[in-house]
Design a protein around this motif. Sequence first.
Motif, short mmCIF file in Angstrom:
data_model
loop_
_atom_site.label_atom_id
_atom_site.label_comp_id
_atom_site.label_asym_id
_atom_site.label_seq_id
_atom_site.Cartn_x
_atom_site.Cartn_y
_atom_site.Cartn_z
N GLY A 115 -3.18 4.03 -2.12
CA GLY A 115 -3.16 2.92 -3.39
C GLY A 115 -2.58 1.91 -3.01
O GLY A 115 -1.97 1.59 -1.77
N ARG A 151 -5.34 0.08 -7.01
CA ARG A 151 -6.25 0.87 -6.13
C ARG A 151 -7.58 0.51 -6.13
O ARG A 151 -8.46 0.29 -5.21
CB ARG A 151 -5.69 2.26 -6.43
N ARG A 160 -8.56 8.27 -3.89
CA ARG A 160 -7.04 8.16 -4.09
C ARG A 160 -6.15 8.63 -2.97
O ARG A 160 -5.17 9.05 -3.37
CB ARG A 160 -6.93 9.07 -5.37
N TYR A 189 -8.97 -2.70 -4.68
CA TYR A 189 -9.03 -2.62 -3.29
C TYR A 189 -10.48 -2.02 -2.91
O TYR A 189 -10.73 -2.55 -1.75
CB TYR A 189 -7.86 -1.94 -2.59
N MET A 227 0.74 -1.22 0.04
CA MET A 227 0.00 0.13 -0.25
C MET A 227 0.77 1.28 0.08
O MET A 227 2.04 1.24 0.70
CB MET A 227 -1.08 -0.09 1.32
N ASP A 233 -0.11 -1.42 -5.05
CA ASP A 233 0.69 -1.48 -6.15
C ASP A 233 1.27 -2.92 -6.03
O ASP A 233 1.95 -3.34 -5.08
CB ASP A 233 1.59 -0.60 -6.55
N PHE A 291 -9.13 4.35 -0.25
CA PHE A 291 -8.86 4.10 -1.70
C PHE A 291 -9.48 4.84 -2.84
O PHE A 291 -9.10 4.98 -3.81
CB PHE A 291 -8.93 2.56 -1.69
#
Length: 435
Positions: free
Chosen positions: A418, A368, A415, A371, A321, A420, A412
Motif C-alpha cells: 500500500g 493504493r 493489496r 499507485y 509505502m 499512504d 499494489f
Amino acid sequence: MPSVTTTADPATRRTDRTGGRPGAADLLRPHLDRALGGRLPLRVRLWDGSELGSGDGPLIVVNRRRALRRLLWQPGELGLAEAYIAGEIDVEGDLGLALRTVWDAVRGSALRPVRLSAADRARALGAAVRVGAIGPRPAPPGTPARLRGVPHSKDRDRAAIHHHYDLSNDFYALLLDETMAYSCGYWTSDAPDYGSADAQRDKLDLICRGLRLTSGSRLLDIGCGWGSLTLHAAARYGARVTAVTLAVRQAAYVRARVTELGLDDLVTVECRDYRDIAGDGYDAVATVEMGEHVGDAAYPAFAATLHDRLRPGGRLLVQQMSRGRNAPGGGAFIETYIAADMHMRPLGETVTLLEGAGLEIRSVTALREHYVRTIDAWHRTLDARWSDAVALVGEETARVWRLYLTGSALAFAERRMGVDQILAERPCPATPLAP
C-alpha cells in the motif's frame, strides 16, 4: 515454427528438433513436479522446443539452458529474475498475468514446494546433467547493487541511493511525465485527456494544502527527488523551500530547474544525508517515499528528526509505502536490483513510530489504487519507448525495469503493498487552564 507432436502425457510435448529422442521436458518434468509439489500452472517451452506445464495463458520460453543452470545455483525468485534479465527466459503474452498465475498457485497451495530427499536430489542432478545444464555459476546480469559496510550507515545509504536514483536523469525523464515525480500520483478524474502529469499535480496540491503552505512558508523537502514538490511549492504557493537529496544527479537536475524557472530566491538545494540537516523552525516538512530507505532500526531517530525540524504547530506530510500484515514487502529481486536495504512495515507501525516521536497524527489518506494507475502509466511509456530506453541504459537494465514495474503494479493491485499520506503536526505547548 517446428511442428508439435503430443506424447503420451499431453502436458509434455516435443518438437521434431529432438529427433525422436526424449526432449528436455520429458527428462525434467518429473523432477520439477516433485520439487514444486504440483504441476506448473503455465506452459513452458524449452530450448529444444519441447514443452511442459499446462494452461492457456502466457507461454514461458526458456531460450538457453543456462537459465536452468542459473536456477540450480540460485533457486527461487532471484534466480528466475536474473534469467529474465539476461534474456535466458522470455514471456510470450502478458508478463503480469504470468506472475499472477504463479503467485496465485503458491498462495492457493496448488503448488507446495517440498523438501527433497538425497535420492530426489541425485536423480534431479542426473537429469540436469543429461540436458546439459550443469556448469559454472553464471555471473549476475545487469547491475546489481553491491553494498558494503554497516546497513544504514551514511556511506552505505549513499551508495544505495546512488545505485537507484543516479541511474540516468535522461532515463527517468523518458519514463516519467514532465513533472518528474517518481512517486504515487493522485488520480481525480477518468477523463480521456487526464493523464499522469495531471495526477501528479493533483498529488502535489494535496500535499501543499495539507501542509497549509502560503507565501513565505518555510518547507523542508527531505528526499526531494527531481524536485517535483520543491518546484511546485515554490512556484505555485510561494514557499521558501530547502530541498535535500543524497543523489548527486538529482541535486544537479533540481538546481538547474530552479534557475531555469527563476526560483533561486526561494529554493536551496542540498546534497546531504537527512541526519546532517541543520536548522529547525520549519513551518512544514515533507518526505515523499523516502522513509522506505531509512531502515527499521533507524526509523525512530528519523521520526525524531522530522519532529525536531518543525516549529511547534508545524505540519508534517509523510507519503510512504507499506506492506500488508502477512506480505513480505520488497523481496530478493527488488533488494538486489532496485532498492537495496529498503524496509517496509504495515501502516499502523509507522503511525506508532511517528506518534512515539511526539507528533500528532491528523489524517491518513490511502492511495493504493492510485499507485496501480501510476505504475501502469510508467509501464506503458517504457514499452512505447523501449528502443530509446535500451539505448540509454542497455537491454538488461531495461528488462530489470520492465520486471520491476510489472511486479510492483501487481503487488499494489493485490493489496500486498500500500501507500499512504500521513499528515501530522508538532503540538504546541499546552496552555495552562485558567484558575
